[in-house]
Design an enzyme around this catalytic site. Structure first.
Site, mmCIF file in Angstrom:
data_model
loop_
_atom_site.group_PDB
_atom_site.id
_atom_site.type_symbol
_atom_site.label_atom_id
_atom_site.label_comp_id
_atom_site.label_asym_id
_atom_site.label_seq_id
_atom_site.Cartn_x
_atom_site.Cartn_y
_atom_site.Cartn_z
ATOM 1 N N PHE A 72 0.852 -1.196 0.000
ATOM 2 C CA PHE A 72 0.000 0.000 0.000
ATOM 3 C C PHE A 72 0.878 1.233 0.000
ATOM 4 C CE2 PHE A 72 -4.306 -1.558 0.515
ATOM 5 C CZ PHE A 72 -4.039 -2.903 0.677
ATOM 6 N N VAL A 74 -0.223 5.012 -0.033
ATOM 7 C CA VAL A 74 -1.263 6.037 -0.056
ATOM 8 C C VAL A 74 -0.668 7.369 0.408
ATOM 9 C CG1 VAL A 74 -3.524 6.687 0.915
ATOM 10 C CG2 VAL A 74 -3.030 4.297 0.379
ATOM 11 N N LYS A 76 1.648 10.454 0.736
ATOM 12 C CA LYS A 76 3.074 10.705 0.475
ATOM 13 C C LYS A 76 3.925 9.437 0.478
ATOM 14 C CE LYS A 76 2.995 15.406 2.277
ATOM 15 N NZ LYS A 76 3.315 16.253 3.433
ATOM 16 N N TYR A 77 3.325 8.311 0.857
ATOM 17 C CA TYR A 77 4.103 7.063 0.895
ATOM 18 C C TYR A 77 4.510 6.582 -0.495
ATOM 19 C CZ TYR A 77 3.630 6.198 5.923
ATOM 20 O OH TYR A 77 3.724 6.269 7.292
ATOM 21 N N ASP A 162 4.851 -3.848 4.030
ATOM 22 C CA ASP A 162 4.895 -2.389 4.181
ATOM 23 C C ASP A 162 5.782 -1.787 3.109
ATOM 24 O OD1 ASP A 162 3.247 -2.176 6.354
ATOM 25 O OD2 ASP A 162 4.773 -1.435 7.742
ATOM 26 N N HIS A 184 8.671 -9.932 15.244
ATOM 27 C CA HIS A 184 8.997 -8.498 15.242
ATOM 28 C C HIS A 184 10.396 -8.247 15.832
ATOM 29 C CE1 HIS A 184 8.595 -4.207 15.876
ATOM 30 N NE2 HIS A 184 7.408 -4.224 15.294
ATOM 31 N N PRO A 185 11.199 -7.421 15.148
ATOM 32 C CA PRO A 185 12.571 -7.198 15.617
ATOM 33 C C PRO A 185 12.656 -6.460 16.951
ATOM 34 C CG PRO A 185 12.037 -5.670 13.850
ATOM 35 C CD PRO A 185 10.910 -6.650 13.932
ATOM 36 N N TYR A 187 10.893 -6.900 19.595
ATOM 37 C CA TYR A 187 10.466 -7.651 20.786
ATOM 38 C C TYR A 187 10.956 -9.084 20.786
ATOM 39 C CZ TYR A 187 7.077 -3.826 20.654
ATOM 40 O OH TYR A 187 6.482 -2.602 20.585
ATOM 41 N N GLU A 254 -2.262 -4.662 13.270
ATOM 42 C CA GLU A 254 -1.179 -5.490 13.831
ATOM 43 C C GLU A 254 -1.637 -6.153 15.138
ATOM 44 O OE1 GLU A 254 3.320 -4.657 13.684
ATOM 45 O OE2 GLU A 254 2.716 -3.859 15.637
HETATM 46 N N1 UDP Z 1 0.525 3.631 4.626
HETATM 47 C C1 UDP Z 1 0.339 4.441 3.496
HETATM 48 N N2 UDP Z 1 0.067 5.761 3.693
HETATM 49 C C2 UDP Z 1 -0.018 6.340 4.928
HETATM 50 C C3 UDP Z 1 0.166 5.514 6.053
HETATM 51 C C4 UDP Z 1 0.448 4.177 5.873
HETATM 52 O O1 UDP Z 1 0.421 3.960 2.375
HETATM 53 O O2 UDP Z 1 -0.256 7.566 5.021
HETATM 54 C C5 UDP Z 1 0.801 2.178 4.436
HETATM 55 C C6 UDP Z 1 2.223 1.927 3.932
HETATM 56 O O3 UDP Z 1 2.231 0.734 3.158
HETATM 57 C C7 UDP Z 1 2.999 1.706 5.206
HETATM 58 C C8 UDP Z 1 1.973 0.938 6.038
HETATM 59 O O4 UDP Z 1 0.704 1.504 5.684
HETATM 60 O O5 UDP Z 1 4.184 0.981 4.965
HETATM 61 C C9 UDP Z 1 2.178 1.025 7.551
HETATM 62 O O6 UDP Z 1 2.167 2.362 7.988
HETATM 63 P P1 UDP Z 1 3.414 3.015 8.743
HETATM 64 O O7 UDP Z 1 4.662 2.608 8.025
HETATM 65 O O8 UDP Z 1 3.173 4.481 8.890
HETATM 66 O O9 UDP Z 1 3.341 2.327 10.145
HETATM 67 P P2 UDP Z 1 4.547 2.004 11.103
HETATM 68 O O10 UDP Z 1 5.042 0.653 10.645
HETATM 69 O O11 UDP Z 1 5.589 3.063 10.952
HETATM 70 O O12 UDP Z 1 3.905 1.983 12.450
#
Ligand code: UDP
Length: 307
Positions: A72, A74, A76-77, A162, A184-185, A187, A254
């Site tokens: 995903f 969405v 600015k990602y 991600d 998860h790294p 924990y 999660e």
């Molecule tokens: N994501 C996205 N746009 C956003 C927020 C999240 O596309 O504005 C998607 C993206 O794939 C990202 C995943 O959701 O890798 C998990 O979000 P984020 O990385 O912010 O979570 P974190 O792992 O940092 O808690």
């Protein structure tokens, strides 16, 4: 499709036998001793040094397995996509059939990445959102629908990843299984009480103090499409039922995934090599980082930073 018909089993055994003449005999007494390589419910835990990549590929290759990945991107990602996709081409199931699905609200920002033969990049439009929590949570619904509408009967395995991440080394057939979770790294050496599960009984993701095996990543999970479908559907339903009662689990999907994996034990676990975090100092057990979350500035990229 990899379904075990007689022809496939014969071809598979033959190719393993052929390779058998060429690789070192596995030892019964030598192996990794610094980490567990099997869980108490007898699921393998995959670490560098526990598998032979060439042997595994030779077993899966004749089955013509197909793998989908979802990512995903969405808002600015989208800026993370280029590096993600380019490094996936270098390390993720190289030489296998891969369908890479990008879900985005900005299709015009998806970079042109040259895909090798047998590999396809598919871009799908999803709505924008003002809340990062919602983007993250909506993923389960979209994965569920994708599997129902086009993957079931077409694709064997799926991984959901991600985008703010990079591949650095092989991620391949050693990771295939029915239900696959990544430890998860942050924990992996923690006691139960240190695992960041949802703890409020009002949430369907709640884990009691005496529950939990490991803390698993929401940023990478997968398995056979049927198994991932049930996981996505269940997590989505529980997330939505929580939302109706005005509760959002601490780490959104999660947290629900962790509850699901407690009740439905994963058949294969991937060590934190499969989703390290660049901001976490390396530990001696981690001989290879295969995939890692990059360090990002949340203020720059999240639509609602302060929440
Ligand atoms: N994501 C996205 N746009 C956003 C927020 C999240 O596309 O504005 C998607 C993206 O794939 C990202 C995943 O959701 O890798 C998990 O979000 P984020 O990385 O912010 O979570 P974190 O792992 O940092 O808690």
């Amino acid at each position: 499709m990899h379904l075990m018909n007689t022809k496939h089993v014969t071809v598979t055994l033959l190719s393993a036998l052929l390779l058998g003449q060429r690789y070192e005999k596995p030892s019964v007494v030598k192996g990794r001793t610094d980490v567990i390589t099997v869980t108490p419910w007898l699921a393998p835990v995959i670490w560098e040094g526990t598998f032979n990549p060439a042997l595994l590929d030779s077993i899966y290759k004749p089955q013509n397995v197909s793998i989908a990945a979802t990512v995903f991107s969405v808002g600015k990602y989208t800026k993370f996509l280029k590096d993600f996709l380019e490094t996936a081409e270098q390390h993720f199931f190289v030489g296998f059939n891969v369908r890479m699905y990008v879900f985005t609200d900005r299709p015009e920002e998806v970079p042109q990445v040259k895909m090798a033969a047998g590999r396809e990049l598919i871009v799908r439009l999803v709505p924008s959102s003002n809340r990062w929590q919602e983007i993250s949570a909506r993923r389960m619904e979209i994965i569920q629908k994708l599997i129902e509408e086009e993957l079931v009967d077409q694709i064997d395995y799926i991984f959901c990843l991600d985008v703010d991440s990079l591949f650095h080394a092989r991620w391949g057939t050693e990771s295939l299984g029915e239900l696959v979770a990544v430890i998860h790294p942050g924990y992996f050496k923690s006691e139960r009480r240190g695992l960041d599960y949802e703890r409020r009984p009002a949430s369907r993701a709640c884990m009691a103090a005496d529950e939990g095996d490991f803390y698993y990543c929401g940023g990478a999970f997968g398995g056979a499409v049927k198994d991932v479908h049930l996981l996505a559907k269940t997590c989505r339903e529980n997330f939505e039922a929580d939302a109706k009662e005005n509760i959002e689990a601490i780490w959104q999907e999660e947290s629900h995934l962790n509850r699901y994996m407690w009740l439905n034990k994963p058949s294969k676990l991937l060590s934190p090599e499969y989703l390290w975090q660049d901001m976490v100092p390396r530990e001696p057990e981690i001989r290879v980082v295969r995939f890692s979350g990059i360090i990002k500035n949340y203020q720059d990229i999240r639509p609602n930073f302060s929440e």
